[in-house]
Structure formats: C-alpha cells, structure tokens
Scaffold this active site. Structure first.
Site, PDB file in Angstrom:
ATOM      1  N   TYR A 145      32.069 -39.046  -7.540  1.00 29.07           N
ATOM      2  CA  TYR A 145      32.913 -40.100  -8.124  1.00 29.07           C
ATOM      3  C   TYR A 145      32.065 -40.899  -9.098  1.00 29.07           C
ATOM      4  O   TYR A 145      30.951 -41.322  -8.766  1.00 29.07           O
ATOM      5  CB  TYR A 145      33.487 -41.027  -7.032  1.00 29.07           C
ATOM      6  CG  TYR A 145      34.283 -42.145  -7.657  1.00 29.07           C
ATOM      7  CD1 TYR A 145      35.594 -41.926  -8.077  1.00 29.07           C
ATOM      8  CD2 TYR A 145      33.707 -43.392  -7.898  1.00 29.07           C
ATOM      9  CE1 TYR A 145      36.314 -42.932  -8.718  1.00 29.07           C
ATOM     10  CE2 TYR A 145      34.426 -44.398  -8.537  1.00 29.07           C
ATOM     11  CZ  TYR A 145      35.719 -44.161  -8.933  1.00 29.07           C
ATOM     12  OH  TYR A 145      36.428 -45.150  -9.574  1.00 29.07           O
ATOM     13  N   ASP A 246      23.687 -41.599 -11.191  1.00 27.90           N
ATOM     14  CA  ASP A 246      24.633 -42.711 -11.071  1.00 27.90           C
ATOM     15  C   ASP A 246      24.322 -43.439  -9.762  1.00 27.90           C
ATOM     16  O   ASP A 246      24.724 -42.991  -8.685  1.00 27.90           O
ATOM     17  CB  ASP A 246      26.069 -42.159 -11.093  1.00 27.90           C
ATOM     18  CG  ASP A 246      27.116 -43.242 -10.874  1.00 27.90           C
ATOM     19  OD1 ASP A 246      26.736 -44.377 -10.547  1.00 27.90           O
ATOM     20  OD2 ASP A 246      28.315 -42.933 -11.034  1.00 27.90           O
ATOM     21  N   LYS A 275      27.578 -52.839  -9.765  1.00 22.91           N
ATOM     22  CA  LYS A 275      27.986 -53.391  -8.465  1.00 22.91           C
ATOM     23  C   LYS A 275      27.051 -54.501  -7.955  1.00 22.91           C
ATOM     24  O   LYS A 275      27.262 -55.669  -8.265  1.00 22.91           O
ATOM     25  CB  LYS A 275      28.121 -52.264  -7.442  1.00 22.91           C
ATOM     26  CG  LYS A 275      29.337 -51.367  -7.713  1.00 22.91           C
ATOM     27  CD  LYS A 275      29.463 -50.331  -6.628  1.00 22.91           C
ATOM     28  CE  LYS A 275      30.621 -49.380  -6.851  1.00 22.91           C
ATOM     29  NZ  LYS A 275      31.915 -49.922  -6.528  1.00 22.91           N
TER      30      LYS A 275
END
Ligand code: PMP
Length: 430
Positions: A145, A246, A275
């Site tokens: 993802y 990532d 984040k």
C-alpha cells in the site's frame, strides 16, 4: 459542543475515508484529545490504540509540540517556498538528513504521504531521463500500500485497491508475489524467486523497485523477513535499478528500529517519510534522495525536479516536525517501543487459541490480530467505544499501534477489549 444537527450535517454532506455517502457507517464526534485519551462530545473518554493512523507517536496535545506551533505561528504560519526559505524548513531538513542513512542527503518536502510517493516515483523517472533513458515502469510487491493518489495507487496491491476500476487509465506495473517468509521465520531462499524472475525480465525498463520495508501496512499488516529486503537491494544493485523505501508508516521507531530498513541494514536510494514526522500534528511528508539521484535529475532535459506545490515546506508543519524529531531524539522511544512490544506479545499472543483468530503477530509497537472472518465494522466499532477504547478494525484485521507514551494500564485496556470482542459472534460477518 456537537449538536444532533452537526451529526446530521456530517452524515448528509461530509465524506469520511472509504465511506459511503448514501449509507455511511456511524462517526464518533471527538472534541478534545490529551495524551492517549480521545474525548467524545458526550464526555466519554477513549484510550487511543491507533495513534491516528501511525501519526500521534508522542500522544495528543503535547505541550512541546503545541508550543513549537504557537511560536512559529507568532512569526509566520506560511510563506511560499519558491525563491524563499525559512529557519523551520532548514531545522527540519537538517535533522532528517542527520537521522537517515548518510547517503540520503537531498530532501523534498511534500504535503502528504501519497504526494511523497508521487514525488519519489517522479524522481526515479526523471533520474533515468538524466541518464538518457526513458524508464517508466515500477516493480513492487503484492499486498503493498502506498497511498490513494493515482501514481501511488498504481503500485498498491491490485486487488485491495481495485485496479479493475481504473483499467486503461492506471499505468500497469509489475507485482512480485507477496513475501511469505515471516519476520522471525527461518529464511527460505525461494521467497524471492518471483521477485528475482521479474527483475531479471524487466530491469531494462524499470525506473525503480518501490516497497514498504519489512511491514506491509494497510495491505494486510504483514511483517516479512529482513533477508527478503536484502535480496531486493542486491538485485537492484546487480541490475542497476533504484530502490524506493516507503517508510511513511514505519518511520520513526514504530517497528522497533528508527527506520524499518535497519532490520535488514539496507539503504534505499529514495526514502519516503510522513505520518509520525510531525507527531501527528500537521500533514507533512518528505522524500529524501541520494546525491546520485539528485544529480541524475539535474542532468535531465528539464534541468530541475519538476514539482512544487503551493504549501511546500509549510513553516507551521516544519516547526512542529522539527520539535517532534527533537523529542524523538531524546531517545525514550527505544525503551517505550520495546516495552509496548513485550506487553503486546504477552497479552495478544494467547488470543491465537481463540476460535475466531487466524493469526496474531507483533513487531515493535504494532500488534495485529487477524480473524478468520471479516469483522462487522459497525458492531465492533460500537463495542470498542462502549468499552472505552478507540480501535479501528478493517477487513479481517484488528490491530493496535498506540502512541509510544501509552501506560501499561491503558495498553491493557486495549488488549482486553480485543480479547473480549473476539468472544462475540455478532462482531463478525456471517
Ligand atoms: N504509504 C504508506 C506505507 C502508508 O501507510 C500511507 C498511509 N496509510 C501512505 C503511503 C499514504 O499516506 P497519506 O495517507 O498521508 O497520503
């Protein structure tokens, strides 16, 4: 104050993540948050098990993060980044360059995780243009993802992200079979066979391999073997393909090391973080690249990297991120994360015996209970709220990633709520 009219307006007019506008699942109004507690409009308090999707690692309403934003606001909240720089951006980027592997020395500030991924992919393609080649394909892993914008979506798991919806529009990349060998399994060399086959076949057209190191997050909360990542790096070196890591979810300590790549002692050519970068206070992400990648981009016909959003390097976000990293660098996180990991193992692993449970796994401050049947979201969410905890399950996954500051008592409330939830048939789809 949150009135029934507010709730009704929300239902009628506001989209929430992955939620139907016609028949939305219930939303719980939160009016304040402090430490690891969320306060609902009706006064109830919930222990937060989600860190607002990996972000609020220091807890909510942290006085030092608040002060950093207030101080910055008193100076200036925003100024354009084109032709202008400012102390908050320099302070933040200086820390990012210092905390990440030495070769990652060029920082691009992006507005969100998905944009950081877009930027990373565009960097890789422009790097190859600088080397006189057009390379526009990516190799990635099934069950991955990387975000919801189109380029990011094109490298998300094709089934989870419903590539069929976008066939003909979404670029088609290459997906190696998802790693099967788990983080602490004995390594099985065959696990990378499909990856090796695909990179051998396509390397001449590959701009980069892009993956989530060690932890596949939203695509299934799976933890794979560090050797897998080492083999990927070796293949990228052998075939001269860039590696994009990532670490938007895993960055800043969540998996037990500052960055998940450290579990494998692997260094990417391009790294995405987001984040937890601001401690969950503001939307901000960053893409870091090696000088080699930056030089390649400078050699491309455009002569520069072709990206520059309006709110790039937003001073408020940079200031609070710099303070969040300063807090992190005071180095309480290794003990905090290790303690959370120990407790998650002690309290979640016994749930393996439960009838509804297919698997339990823990890595760093991440605890996952995979169920046999998909959860009934609305029923289970209501149960958790009634039990005074905020846990947001999806599919067959009930998982925890609490703020690092969580107390053992509060963490126990979370794990006990999960244990009890598993005993009720109504929490699962038929
Ligand atoms: N990459 C990973 C690994 C993520 O977990 C996420 C967010 N869940 C993203 C990218 C996208 O970040 P954002 O939601 O901030 O766009």
């Amino acid at each position: 104050m949150f009135t029934p009219q507010d709730a009704e307006f929300d239902r009628q007019h506001i989209w929430h993540p992955y939620t139907s506008m016609r028949d939305p699942l219930p939303c719980y109004p939160v009016v304040a948050a402090q430490g690891t507690q969320l306060q609902l409009a009706d006064g109830r308090e919930l222990v937060d098990g989600m860190s607002s999707w990996w972000a609020a690692i220091h807890g909510y309403n942290h006085p030092r993060l608040n002060r950093a934003m207030q101080d910055q606001m008193a100076q200036m909240s925003h100024v354009m980044f084109g032709g202008i720089t400012h102390p908050a951006a320099v302070a933040l980027c200086r820390q990012l360059v210092a905390m990440t592997p030495a070769a990652l020395e060029c920082v691009f500030l992006a507005d969100s995780g998905s944009v950081a991924v877009e930027v990373a992919m565009k960097m890789a393609m422009q790097y190859w243009l600088g080397r006189g080649e057009t390379r526009q394909q990516f190799l990635t892993l099934a069950r991955g993802y990387h975000g919801d914008t189109f380029a990011a979506m094109s490298v998300c798991d094709p089934d989870n992200s419903m590539h069929s919806l976008w066939r003909g529009y979404l670029p088609e990349h290459h997906f190696a079979a998802a790693p099967q060998c788990r983080f602490d399994d004995i390594w099985d060399e065959r696990d990378t066979d499909d990856f090796v086959r695909l990179i051998e076949l396509h390397h001449a057209r590959l701009a980069a391999v892009i993956l989530e190191p060690i932890v596949q997050g939203a695509g299934g909360m799976r933890f794979y073997h560090p050797r897998y990542l080492q083999r990927v790096r070796e293949c990228c070196d052998r075939y001269d393909v860039l590696l994009i890591a990532d670490e938007i979810a895993t960055g800043f300590g969540r998996s037990g090391t500052l960055f998940a790549c450290e579990h494998a002692e692997v260094m990417p050519d391009i790294l995405c973080v987001g984040k937890a970068l601001t401690g969950g206070m503001m939307t901000l992400a960053a893409t870091l690249a090696t000088r080699r990648v930056a030089d390649g981009i400078s050699d491309s016909p455009a002569g520069c990297f072709m990206h520059g959003p309006t709110f790039m390097g937003n001073p408020l976000a940079c200031a609070v991120a710099a303070e969040s990293l300063a807090l992190l660098n005071e180095d309480h996180w290794p003990q905090q994360v290790a303690r959370i990991e120990r407790q998650l193992r002690e309290e979640l692993m016994p749930l393996r015996a439960a009838q509804q449970v297919a698997d339990v796994r823990v890595l760093g401050a991440i605890g996952v209970v995979e169920t046999r049947r998909p959860v009934n979201m609305a029923a289970l969410q209501r149960f958790f709220v009634e039990r005074g905890v905020w846990i947001r399950p999806f599919g067959r996954l009930i998982y925890l990633m609490p703020p690092y500051i969580i107390t053992p008592q509060a963490l126990r409330q979370l794990t006990e709520a999960i244990a009890e939830a598993l005993t009720q048939e109504a929490h699962f789809s038929a």
